[in-house]
Motif scaffolding. Structure first.
Motif, PDB file in Angstrom:
ATOM      1  N   LYS A   2      22.300  38.287  37.473  1.00  9.56           N
ATOM      2  CA  LYS A   2      23.655  38.590  37.909  1.00  9.56           C
ATOM      3  C   LYS A   2      24.653  38.130  36.842  1.00  9.56           C
ATOM      4  N   LYS A   3      25.653  38.977  36.597  1.00  7.34           N
ATOM      5  CA  LYS A   3      26.702  38.617  35.653  1.00  7.34           C
ATOM      6  C   LYS A   3      27.908  38.137  36.441  1.00  7.34           C
ATOM      7  N   TYR A   4      28.457  36.986  36.054  1.00  6.76           N
ATOM      8  CA  TYR A   4      29.602  36.418  36.776  1.00  6.76           C
ATOM      9  C   TYR A   4      30.909  36.716  36.046  1.00  6.76           C
ATOM     10  N   GLY A   5      31.847  37.301  36.785  1.00  2.00           N
ATOM     11  CA  GLY A   5      33.192  37.492  36.248  1.00  2.00           C
ATOM     12  C   GLY A   5      33.934  36.166  36.356  1.00  2.00           C
ATOM     13  N   VAL A   6      34.436  35.670  35.217  1.00  4.30           N
ATOM     14  CA  VAL A   6      35.066  34.346  35.185  1.00  4.30           C
ATOM     15  C   VAL A   6      36.552  34.472  34.860  1.00  4.30           C
ATOM     16  N   VAL A  66      36.560  39.109  39.629  1.00  2.00           N
ATOM     17  CA  VAL A  66      36.404  37.671  39.329  1.00  2.00           C
ATOM     18  C   VAL A  66      35.551  37.016  40.413  1.00  2.00           C
ATOM     19  N   ASP A  67      34.470  36.341  39.989  1.00  2.00           N
ATOM     20  CA  ASP A  67      33.609  35.613  40.942  1.00  2.00           C
ATOM     21  C   ASP A  67      33.849  34.111  40.874  1.00  2.00           C
ATOM     22  N   VAL A  68      34.118  33.618  39.660  1.00  2.00           N
ATOM     23  CA  VAL A  68      34.239  32.177  39.442  1.00  2.00           C
ATOM     24  C   VAL A  68      35.577  31.885  38.778  1.00  2.00           C
ATOM     25  N   VAL A  69      36.300  30.905  39.338  1.00  2.00           N
ATOM     26  CA  VAL A  69      37.581  30.504  38.738  1.00  2.00           C
ATOM     27  C   VAL A  69      37.435  29.100  38.174  1.00  2.00           C
ATOM     28  N   ILE A  70      37.825  28.939  36.914  1.00  2.00           N
ATOM     29  CA  ILE A  70      37.829  27.605  36.313  1.00  2.00           C
ATOM     30  C   ILE A  70      39.278  27.123  36.298  1.00  2.00           C
ATOM     31  N   ILE A  71      39.525  26.002  36.982  1.00  2.00           N
ATOM     32  CA  ILE A  71      40.893  25.460  37.064  1.00  2.00           C
ATOM     33  C   ILE A  71      41.006  24.321  36.049  1.00  2.00           C
ATOM     34  N   ALA A  72      41.794  24.545  35.011  1.00  2.00           N
ATOM     35  CA  ALA A  72      41.938  23.527  33.953  1.00  2.00           C
ATOM     36  C   ALA A  72      43.423  23.265  33.689  1.00  2.00           C
ATOM     37  N   THR A  73      44.151  23.091  34.800  1.00  2.00           N
ATOM     38  CA  THR A  73      45.580  22.788  34.725  1.00  2.00           C
ATOM     39  C   THR A  73      45.767  21.315  35.105  1.00  2.00           C
ATOM     40  N   TYR A  74      47.016  20.867  35.149  1.00  2.00           N
ATOM     41  CA  TYR A  74      47.273  19.479  35.534  1.00  2.00           C
ATOM     42  C   TYR A  74      46.994  19.277  37.023  1.00  2.00           C
ATOM     43  N   PRO A  75      46.715  18.024  37.433  1.00  2.00           N
ATOM     44  CA  PRO A  75      46.243  17.750  38.800  1.00  2.00           C
ATOM     45  C   PRO A  75      47.158  18.226  39.934  1.00  2.00           C
ATOM     46  N   LEU A  82      43.201  25.796  44.410  1.00  2.00           N
ATOM     47  CA  LEU A  82      41.968  25.813  45.216  1.00  2.00           C
ATOM     48  C   LEU A  82      42.188  26.634  46.488  1.00  2.00           C
ATOM     49  N   LYS A  83      43.353  26.456  47.126  1.00  2.00           N
ATOM     50  CA  LYS A  83      43.644  27.213  48.358  1.00  2.00           C
ATOM     51  C   LYS A  83      43.567  28.710  48.083  1.00  2.00           C
ATOM     52  N   CYS A  84      44.172  29.128  47.002  1.00  2.00           N
ATOM     53  CA  CYS A  84      44.177  30.550  46.658  1.00  2.00           C
ATOM     54  C   CYS A  84      42.752  31.035  46.391  1.00  2.00           C
ATOM     55  N   CYS A  85      41.942  30.216  45.726  1.00  2.00           N
ATOM     56  CA  CYS A  85      40.550  30.605  45.453  1.00  2.00           C
ATOM     57  C   CYS A  85      39.789  30.779  46.760  1.00  2.00           C
ATOM     58  N   ILE A  86      39.989  29.846  47.688  1.00  2.00           N
ATOM     59  CA  ILE A  86      39.257  29.925  48.956  1.00  2.00           C
ATOM     60  C   ILE A  86      39.701  31.154  49.749  1.00  2.00           C
ATOM     61  N   GLN A  87      41.022  31.411  49.763  1.00  2.00           N
ATOM     62  CA  GLN A  87      41.520  32.609  50.470  1.00  2.00           C
ATOM     63  C   GLN A  87      40.892  33.882  49.908  1.00  2.00           C
ATOM     64  N   ASN A  88      40.583  33.849  48.611  1.00  2.00           N
ATOM     65  CA  ASN A  88      40.057  35.052  47.953  1.00  2.00           C
ATOM     66  C   ASN A  88      38.541  34.983  47.719  1.00  2.00           C
ATOM     67  N   HIS A  89      37.878  34.027  48.395  1.00  2.00           N
ATOM     68  CA  HIS A  89      36.411  33.905  48.373  1.00  2.00           C
ATOM     69  C   HIS A  89      35.853  33.757  46.956  1.00  2.00           C
ATOM     70  N   LYS A  90      36.474  32.880  46.163  1.00  2.00           N
ATOM     71  CA  LYS A  90      35.969  32.663  44.805  1.00  2.00           C
ATOM     72  C   LYS A  90      35.253  31.315  44.731  1.00  2.00           C
ATOM     73  N   HIS A  91      34.270  31.236  43.860  1.00  2.00           N
ATOM     74  CA  HIS A  91      33.640  29.949  43.554  1.00  2.00           C
ATOM     75  C   HIS A  91      34.490  29.274  42.477  1.00  2.00           C
TER      76      HIS A  91
END
Ligand SMILES: NC(=O)c1ccc[n+]([C@@H]2O[C@H](COP(=O)([O-])OP(=O)(O)OC[C@H]3O[C@@H](n4cnc5c(N)ncnc54)[C@H](O)[C@@H]3O)[C@@H](O)[C@H]2O)c1
Length: 337
Positions: A2-6, A66-75, A82-91
Motif C-alpha cells: 500500500k502506498k500512503y499519501g502523506v 492524504v492518509d497520514v498527516v505529519i504535524i511539525a508545528t509549534y505545540p 489533531l482534531k482536524c485529522c480525527i474529523q477527517n479520519h487521518k493517521h
C-alpha cells in the motif's frame, strides 16, 4: 504494497527531518506540504517532490488522497490540528510536546484514546533510536544494576537568539525536550516517576517575565532511581549534551558522534564501564539520531497490523504530565514577595 499519501504541516527544522528520511520510500507519496509561510512550503515542495502546496492546514488535511498527516508545528497548534485529522479520519505523527498547556495536553490524550480508528504516534523519537534502545535493553537486563542515577544535560549556546526567544513564548527549555528525557527515565528503569523538583533562572534580559531560559529538574522514581535533567538556551552557556546512567554494577554513557574529534564515522557510541570487573567496553551501533523513517515504519505497523503505539499513549501522557509539573514548580512566579 500500500502506498500512503502523506501531508506535512510545518515546513521548518523538524518538518525537514521527517521528509528527508521518508520522501524516497516506496510506500510514500508526498501529496501536500503546508506552511503559513508559502515560500517555505514551496521550497519543501521542490526539495521533496510534493504534489501540492498549501498555506491552510485544514485544506491540506481534508484532501482525500492524504492518509497520514505529519504535524511539525509549534505545540500550541498540535491540538487543533489533531482534531482536524480525527474529523477527517487521518493517521497522525505529531511532534512533541503534545501541547503548550496541561489542559490541551489532557484533551489531546483523551482524543487519541477515544479514536482508536486513527493511529497516532507522538514523536518521542528516542524510542526509535537504536542507541537509546540498546541502552534501555542493557539497563533492563541488569548491566549496571539498580537503582540508577541518570544525569542528563542539554544546553544550547545559540547564535540565533531570536528563534529561541520566540520558542520561549510557546514552551520552556525544560518542557521542549524534557518530555523526551523523562520518558527515557521511565522507559529504561521500568519504574514510575514519583516526584519532581528543580530550579530555573532568567539570565537573558529580554526573556519575558514569568518565563525562564535555564532550568534544572530533579526526578525520583518508584524503584529508588533518581535523575536530573538540565536544559538552557542562552547566548552564554556552553553547548552540552551528555546522557549518563550509573548503577551499583557500572555506568553507561552515550558518546555522541558530534562531540568526538575521532571516529566520527562510527555514529553515536555507547561507553559501558563494568564494575567490579573494572572493564570498559565500547559499543558501536551506527545509529541515526532522529530516525523519523523508523518512526514512520512503526506507524505503518500500527495501521496494517494494529500494533500498539510505541511509546504508548500512557507513556506519552506520563512524560508530558511530569514535565508540566516540573515546569510549574520551577517557573518564575510573578509578584512573589
Ligand atoms: N523530536 C525532536 O527531536 C525535535 C527537534 C526539534 C523540534 N521538535 C518539535 O517540532 C516542532 C516544530 O519545531 P521546529 O524546530 O521544526 O520549528 P520551526 O520554527 O523550524 O518550524 C515550524 C514551522 O511550522 C510553521 N507553522 C506553524 N504553525 C503552523 C500552522 N498552524 N499551519 C501551517 N504552518 C505552521 C511555521 O511557519 C514554521 O515554518 C515543535 O513541536 C518542536 O518541539 C522536535
Amino acid at each position: 504494497m500500500k502506498k500512503y499519501g502523506v501531508a506535512l504541516i510545518g515546513c521548518g527544522q523538524m518538518g525537514a527531518v521527517h521528509l528527508e528520511q521518508i520522501y524516497y520510500k516506496q510506500n510514500v507519496s508526498i501529496r501536500c506540504v503546508c506552511d503559513h509561510d508559502r515560500s517555505r512550503a514551496e521550497d519543501f515542495a521542490r526539495r521533496f517532490h510534493a504534489e501540492r502546496v498549501e498555506t491552510d492546514a485544514d485544506a491540506c488535511i481534508q484532501r482525500d488522497d492524504v492518509d497520514v498527516v505529519i504535524i511539525a508545528t509549534y505545540p500550541s497548534s498540535h491540538l487543533p490540528l489533531l482534531k482536524c485529522c480525527i474529523q477527517n479520519h487521518k493517521h497522525v505523527i505529531c511532534e512533541k510536546p503534545i501541547a503548550s498547556t496541561k489542559e490541551d495536553g489532557e484533551e489531546f490524550i483523551r482524543l487519541i484514546k477515544e479514536h482508536p480508528e486513527c493511529k497516532v504516534l507522538v514523536g518521542l523519537i528516542l524510542r526509535h533510536n537504536e542507541t537509546y534502545r540498546k541502552v534501555a535493553q542493557m539497563i533492563q537486563e541488569g548491566a549496571i544494576g539498580s537503582p540508577i542515577v541518570m544525569r542528563m544535560s542539554q544546553n544550547h549556546h545559540t547564535k540565533n537568539w531570536g528563534r529561541y526567544l520566540s520558542l520561549i513564548q510557546e514552551t520552556s527549555p525544560i518542557i521542549d525536550c524534557g518530555v523526551h528525557y523523562l520518558d527515557v527515565m521511565r522507559w529504561v528503569t521500568g519504574a514510575e516517576i514519583t516526584s519532581v523538583n528543580g530550579v530555573s533562572a532568567r539570565t537573558e534580559m529580554d526573556v519575558p517575565e514569568g518565563h525562564y531560559n535555564y532550568g534544572m529538574i530533579t526526578v525520583t522514581l518508584s524503584d529508588g532511581s533518581v535523575g536530573f535533567y538540565e536544559a538552557g538556551w542562552s547566548n552564554t552557556l556552553s553547548s552540552e549534551n551528555f546522557k549518563e546512567f550509573s548503577g551499583p554494577r557500572g555506568t553507561i554513557r552515550i558518546v555522541f558522534a558530534k562531540d568526538r574529534h575521532t571516529h566520527q564515522e562510527e555514529g553515536d557510541l555507547i561507553e559501558y564501564y563494568q564494575y567490579p570487573e573494572q572493564e570498559y567496553h565500547m559499543i558501536n551501533l551506527d545509529s541515526c539520531r532522529k530516525p523519523t523513517h523508523l518512526q514512520f515504519d512503526y506507524l505503518v505497523k500500527m495501521i496494517e497490523e494494529n500494533a500498539p503505539a510505541f511509546p504508548s499513549v500512557d507513556d506519552v501522557e506520563k512524560s508530558f504530565y511530569w514535565t508540566m509539573q516540573a515546569d510549574q514548580i520551577i517557573a518564575p512566579k510573578k509578584n512573589v514577595f
